[in-house]
Enzyme design. Structure first.
Site, PDB file in Angstrom:
ATOM      1  N   HIS A   2       0.843  -1.194   0.000  1.00 32.25           N
ATOM      2  CA  HIS A   2       0.000   0.000   0.000  1.00 32.25           C
ATOM      3  C   HIS A   2       0.878   1.242   0.000  1.00 32.25           C
ATOM      4  O   HIS A   2       1.857   1.328   0.733  1.00 32.25           O
ATOM      5  CB  HIS A   2      -0.909   0.034   1.232  1.00 32.25           C
ATOM      6  CG  HIS A   2      -1.693   1.317   1.335  1.00 32.25           C
ATOM      7  ND1 HIS A   2      -2.820   1.539   0.586  1.00 32.25           N
ATOM      8  CD2 HIS A   2      -1.494   2.442   2.069  1.00 32.25           C
ATOM      9  CE1 HIS A   2      -3.301   2.739   0.866  1.00 32.25           C
ATOM     10  NE2 HIS A   2      -2.508   3.315   1.758  1.00 32.25           N
ATOM     11  N   ASP A  56     -15.112   2.712   8.114  1.00 28.89           N
ATOM     12  CA  ASP A  56     -14.028   3.652   7.865  1.00 28.89           C
ATOM     13  C   ASP A  56     -14.467   4.727   6.883  1.00 28.89           C
ATOM     14  O   ASP A  56     -14.167   5.914   7.070  1.00 28.89           O
ATOM     15  CB  ASP A  56     -12.806   2.915   7.314  1.00 28.89           C
ATOM     16  CG  ASP A  56     -11.767   3.880   6.784  1.00 28.89           C
ATOM     17  OD1 ASP A  56     -11.239   4.661   7.598  1.00 28.89           O
ATOM     18  OD2 ASP A  56     -11.504   3.874   5.567  1.00 28.89           O
ATOM     19  N   ARG A 114     -14.721  12.912   9.581  1.00 25.25           N
ATOM     20  CA  ARG A 114     -13.459  13.566   9.941  1.00 25.25           C
ATOM     21  C   ARG A 114     -13.121  14.672   8.952  1.00 25.25           C
ATOM     22  O   ARG A 114     -12.571  15.715   9.330  1.00 25.25           O
ATOM     23  CB  ARG A 114     -12.327  12.541   9.977  1.00 25.25           C
ATOM     24  CG  ARG A 114     -12.415  11.569  11.149  1.00 25.25           C
ATOM     25  CD  ARG A 114     -11.490  10.372  10.941  1.00 25.25           C
ATOM     26  NE  ARG A 114     -10.135  10.780  10.631  1.00 25.25           N
ATOM     27  CZ  ARG A 114      -9.302  10.088   9.851  1.00 25.25           C
ATOM     28  NH1 ARG A 114      -9.697   8.950   9.297  1.00 25.25           N
ATOM     29  NH2 ARG A 114      -8.087  10.537   9.618  1.00 25.25           N
ATOM     30  N   SER A 164      -7.435   3.900   9.518  1.00 25.09           N
ATOM     31  CA  SER A 164      -8.180   3.987   8.261  1.00 25.09           C
ATOM     32  C   SER A 164      -7.496   3.174   7.175  1.00 25.09           C
ATOM     33  O   SER A 164      -8.129   2.365   6.485  1.00 25.09           O
ATOM     34  CB  SER A 164      -8.297   5.455   7.842  1.00 25.09           C
ATOM     35  OG  SER A 164      -8.930   5.576   6.590  1.00 25.09           O
ATOM     36  N   LYS A 178      -8.649  -1.359   5.852  1.00 25.65           N
ATOM     37  CA  LYS A 178      -8.903  -1.893   4.511  1.00 25.65           C
ATOM     38  C   LYS A 178      -7.897  -2.975   4.153  1.00 25.65           C
ATOM     39  O   LYS A 178      -8.238  -3.958   3.489  1.00 25.65           O
ATOM     40  CB  LYS A 178      -8.885  -0.746   3.495  1.00 25.65           C
ATOM     41  CG  LYS A 178     -10.034   0.251   3.683  1.00 25.65           C
ATOM     42  CD  LYS A 178     -10.073   1.300   2.611  1.00 25.65           C
ATOM     43  CE  LYS A 178      -9.041   2.391   2.824  1.00 25.65           C
ATOM     44  NZ  LYS A 178      -9.368   3.283   3.948  1.00 25.65           N
TER      45      LYS A 178
END
Length: 444
Positions: A82, A161, A168, A183, A187
């Site tokens: 990621h 999320d 947020r 967050s 995932k």
């Protein structure tokens, strides 16, 4: 259990239990806890922070709020990658086939872009016929067959999320490291990988502007992965200038192909080798980082990584001939050279401004429903450290014939470049590695 009591507890700096955090997330997801109470809790977290146990509990609660992908039918250790995002970041297109070519399975869910350029899915869809929607069985079968599949992220992955992030975003609580870390990791955990390698960007073109904040975020995400039983490592890399030269969907695919041929930009190649090496070690295909890096370099030079990319494209319905002939990718009908108006050396490039220039041309989305033009974008001709003479091209814009005045885009590109009389010392691309053992900065 009442939300107001948990808000008060966190406001006073107390540590919430896993059951209390689960109560908040389930209540908010189900509509029993209203926005005003959840935003008060998020603000309390913003000021008081969260412990590693709290952050891990929040991550799991959000991961469990929707679908959780079971990758157990896939043989081997599944390693995910990621990136926290950046201009010109096409690393997944390179790392996926590169790592798969040494026998580490890569089963990846990626997203579309919202902002300066498209996401990984948009870039892959610039290849004619490429399908990013596969059934679960087809997804698993493809990874077992060729070692690699990339599909669009499910709308039901960590829905809590998504709801919390939207809150947020409008309550000035985005910039909280525990909330950012949970967050991202919710995932990744829901996506089912056994191990996770994170590319955390830092600098002017990144969400985290300083190395110190980037290290804190990386450490928080590694701690979450470790706490929930996933091997996790993070590499912190510079985003004070775009990665590689190409910015735009088809342009970035072409640069990824060039990199898989062993002829890519030095910075892009090196980052992919480093991230990929950590994936190979976590996947068990090498016992050390140096061994893994040697294996991956060999796959670039012997053509096996490129062959894996072609097999992957064809397996998902794409036109594999673009790998042999990238001119078959969507092509802009006109180019515009952006010329320097002064001489000197490039000492800095505002990556985010170049990303916005690409979006104005149509390479990204200003809104969720906007259409992307796969062909347009820009290619840099000069990067930090390069000498420039007045009149030299610093970038080429790739545009459609019918596109109107491009002077404003060219001006934005020029403004993104800082050209000074004397050269400055180049900032290194790779800054630190974060594992469960701690932070290790690269020698500068």
């Amino acid at each position: 259990m009442r939300a107001v009591d948990l808000i008060h507890k966190k406001r006073e700096g107390g540590e919430l239990s896993a059951s209390e955090i689960s109560f908040l997330i389930k209540g908010y997801s189900g509509g029993d806890i209203p926005d005003y109470q959840m935003s008060a809790w998020a603000m309390a977290v913003y000021y008081k922070g969260m412990t590693e146990r709290e952050t891990a509990a929040l991550t799991l609660a959000m991961a469990e709020s929707g679908d959780q992908v079971n990758l157990s039918p896939i043989l081997g250790v599944k390693v995910d990658k990621h990136s926290t995002g950046g201009v010109g970041d096409k690393t997944t297109l390179i790392i996926g086939p590169l790592v798969a070519s040494v026998g580490v399975p890569v089963a990846k869910m990626s997203g579309r872009g919202l902002g300066h350029t498209g996401g990984t899915i948009d870039k892959l869809e610039s290849i004619d016929g490429f399908r990013t929607e596969l059934s679960r069985d087809s997804f698993i079968a493809q990874v077992n067959d060729i070692g690699l599949a990339v599909i669009g992220q499910s709308g039901d992955l960590a829905p809590a999320d998504k709801k919390l992030y939207a809150l947020r975003d409008v309550t000035a609580t985005v910039e909280s490291i525990p909330l950012i870390a949970s967050s991202v990791m919710s995932k990744k955990i829901a996506a089912g990988a056994d191990a996770i390698v994170l590319d955390v960007k830092t600098g002017s073109g990144a969400f985290m502007k300083t190395l110190e904040d980037s290290e804190k975020l990386a450490a928080a995400m590694v701690a979450i992965g470790t706490e929930v039983g996933r091997q996790t490592a993070a590499v912190i890399s510079d985003m004070d200038q775009p990665l590689g030269f190409a910015i735009g969907n088809a342009l970035e695919v072409a640069e990824a192909i060039e990199t898989l041929q062993g002829k890519g930009p030095e910075d892009l190649t090196e980052l992919c080798l480093v991230l990929g090496s950590h994936m190979v070690v976590l996947g068990g295909a090498a016992s050390s980082f140096d061994e893994a890096k040697g294996l991956l370099r060999e796959q670039l030079s012997n053509g096996k990584a490129l062959a894996k990319f072609k097999a992957f494209v064809e397996a998902q319905g794409g036109d594999g001939s673009v790998i042999d002939d990238p001119s078959r990718l969507p092509q802009a009908t006109r180019t515009v050279e952006v010329q320097a108006i002064t001489s000197g050396y490039v000492t800095a490039i505002q990556a985010e401004q170049l990303g916005l220039a690409a979006m104005i041309l149509g390479a990204g989305r200003a809104t969720k429903d906007a259409q992307i033009d796969y062909a347009v974008g820009l290619v840099l001709r000069k990067k930090v450290g390069d000498e420039v003479r007045e009149g030299d091209s610093i970038a080429t814009l790739y545009v459609r014939e019918e596109q109107g005045d491009t002077d404003n885009v060219a001006d934005r590109v020029r403004e993104a470049y800082r050209i000074e009389p004397n050269a400055s010392q180049n900032k290194p691309l790779l800054l630190a590695v974060v594992t469960s053992a701690g932070v290790s900065r690269f020698a500068q």
